[in-house]
Design a protein around this motif. Sequence first.
Motif, PDB file in Angstrom:
ATOM      1  N   CYS A  28      75.010  11.700 -36.216  1.00 29.90           N
ATOM      2  CA  CYS A  28      75.960  12.181 -35.213  1.00 29.90           C
ATOM      3  C   CYS A  28      77.370  11.999 -35.775  1.00 29.90           C
ATOM      4  O   CYS A  28      77.796  10.861 -36.009  1.00 29.90           O
ATOM      5  CB  CYS A  28      75.810  11.400 -33.910  1.00 29.90           C
ATOM      6  SG  CYS A  28      74.160  11.502 -33.178  1.00 29.90           S
ATOM      7  N   TYR A  29      78.054  13.097 -36.023  1.00 32.36           N
ATOM      8  CA  TYR A  29      79.370  13.014 -36.632  1.00 32.36           C
ATOM      9  C   TYR A  29      80.141  14.305 -36.365  1.00 32.36           C
ATOM     10  O   TYR A  29      79.570  15.326 -35.970  1.00 32.36           O
ATOM     11  CB  TYR A  29      79.245  12.792 -38.138  1.00 32.36           C
ATOM     12  CG  TYR A  29      78.502  13.883 -38.879  1.00 32.36           C
ATOM     13  CD1 TYR A  29      79.177  14.960 -39.443  1.00 32.36           C
ATOM     14  CD2 TYR A  29      77.109  13.841 -38.996  1.00 32.36           C
ATOM     15  CE1 TYR A  29      78.491  15.959 -40.115  1.00 32.36           C
ATOM     16  CE2 TYR A  29      76.417  14.835 -39.662  1.00 32.36           C
ATOM     17  CZ  TYR A  29      77.116  15.884 -40.222  1.00 32.36           C
ATOM     18  OH  TYR A  29      76.437  16.891 -40.880  1.00 32.36           O
ATOM     19  N   LYS A  30      81.439  14.234 -36.585  1.00 29.16           N
ATOM     20  CA  LYS A  30      82.304  15.402 -36.446  1.00 29.16           C
ATOM     21  C   LYS A  30      82.293  16.171 -37.760  1.00 29.16           C
ATOM     22  O   LYS A  30      82.562  15.603 -38.824  1.00 29.16           O
ATOM     23  CB  LYS A  30      83.725  14.964 -36.100  1.00 29.16           C
ATOM     24  CG  LYS A  30      84.705  16.115 -35.950  1.00 29.16           C
ATOM     25  CD  LYS A  30      86.104  15.604 -35.631  1.00 29.16           C
ATOM     26  CE  LYS A  30      87.095  16.746 -35.525  1.00 29.16           C
ATOM     27  NZ  LYS A  30      88.475  16.265 -35.227  1.00 29.16           N
ATOM     28  N   GLU A  31      81.989  17.434 -37.689  1.00 32.56           N
ATOM     29  CA  GLU A  31      81.899  18.245 -38.896  1.00 32.56           C
ATOM     30  C   GLU A  31      83.299  18.604 -39.399  1.00 32.56           C
ATOM     31  O   GLU A  31      84.050  19.318 -38.741  1.00 32.56           O
ATOM     32  CB  GLU A  31      81.092  19.517 -38.627  1.00 32.56           C
ATOM     33  CG  GLU A  31      79.627  19.258 -38.304  1.00 32.56           C
ATOM     34  CD  GLU A  31      78.817  20.539 -38.199  1.00 32.56           C
ATOM     35  OE1 GLU A  31      79.395  21.616 -38.469  1.00 32.56           O
ATOM     36  OE2 GLU A  31      77.631  20.467 -37.841  1.00 32.56           O
ATOM     37  N   ASP A  32      83.637  18.074 -40.558  1.00 33.71           N
ATOM     38  CA  ASP A  32      84.891  18.439 -41.227  1.00 33.71           C
ATOM     39  C   ASP A  32      84.711  18.210 -42.719  1.00 33.71           C
ATOM     40  O   ASP A  32      83.644  17.773 -43.174  1.00 33.71           O
ATOM     41  CB  ASP A  32      86.080  17.646 -40.682  1.00 33.71           C
ATOM     42  CG  ASP A  32      85.871  16.138 -40.733  1.00 33.71           C
ATOM     43  OD1 ASP A  32      85.127  15.677 -41.633  1.00 33.71           O
ATOM     44  OD2 ASP A  32      86.436  15.420 -39.905  1.00 33.71           O
ATOM     45  N   MET A  35      83.806  14.474 -43.834  1.00 34.01           N
ATOM     46  CA  MET A  35      82.422  14.088 -43.611  1.00 34.01           C
ATOM     47  C   MET A  35      81.487  14.825 -44.558  1.00 34.01           C
ATOM     48  O   MET A  35      80.499  14.266 -45.044  1.00 34.01           O
ATOM     49  CB  MET A  35      82.023  14.365 -42.162  1.00 34.01           C
ATOM     50  CG  MET A  35      82.628  13.416 -41.157  1.00 34.01           C
ATOM     51  SD  MET A  35      82.247  11.676 -41.490  1.00 34.01           S
ATOM     52  CE  MET A  35      80.457  11.712 -41.548  1.00 34.01           C
TER      53      MET A  35
END
Length: 220
Positions: A28-32, A35
């Motif tokens: 679970c993470y912010k896609e950028d 990352m």
Amino acid sequence: MQTFLLRTGGHVRVAFTWTLRLAKPCLCYKEDSVMADLLKLCPVLHQDYAPPFVSFNGGMHMVLSVVFRRAYVTSKYTRQLVTMPDGGTISLDWWHALHQANLGAKTPVLLCLHAFAGDSNESYMLFMCKEAKKMGWRSVAMNYRGCGNTPLTNSKPMHIGLSADVYEAVHHIRQLFPDIPVFVVGFSIGAYTMTKYVGEADSDIWPEGGVGTVTSMRSS
């Protein structure tokens, strides 16, 4: 015959449960771009995880880790008491203090935060400090107010919301070693308190190195 069936059924259940555990980690993470670059450096996160057959669930992991880690890791701390602004006291247990005195000025520090009803002598705390030493780092375990024989010097005992104590611990370490990165890892309630501290802290009092959480509590 009944004993044979019971044993066979037990073995089948273990094998079936172990098979169900074969899965890729859920990330679970912010896609950028940051990352994306980080995940490229962690190929193991894209692979199926196969738990050891003898410890196929979290309960067995906990039991075996406590038994075997404590068997070969012994406490080698030097204690330092730190007074909080409100008069409370925490303790910082430095791992192999004599060894750390000979480390370079740029050697990182790993600060470990224990779980509820724990202290610096828990097996996971000893293991983390030992592993940090193997990496050539300094390591220190924080005991909350009243934990691990830390004196209770005011009417406010340890509780989950005392992120200010984590701030004071990081601030104290940075005063001792102003030019080195500080990393923090928290376990269970320690992870929750550390995450609260990171969310509240301004950038100038963040641990420069990084933070990590292990089995952080989830609020519903």
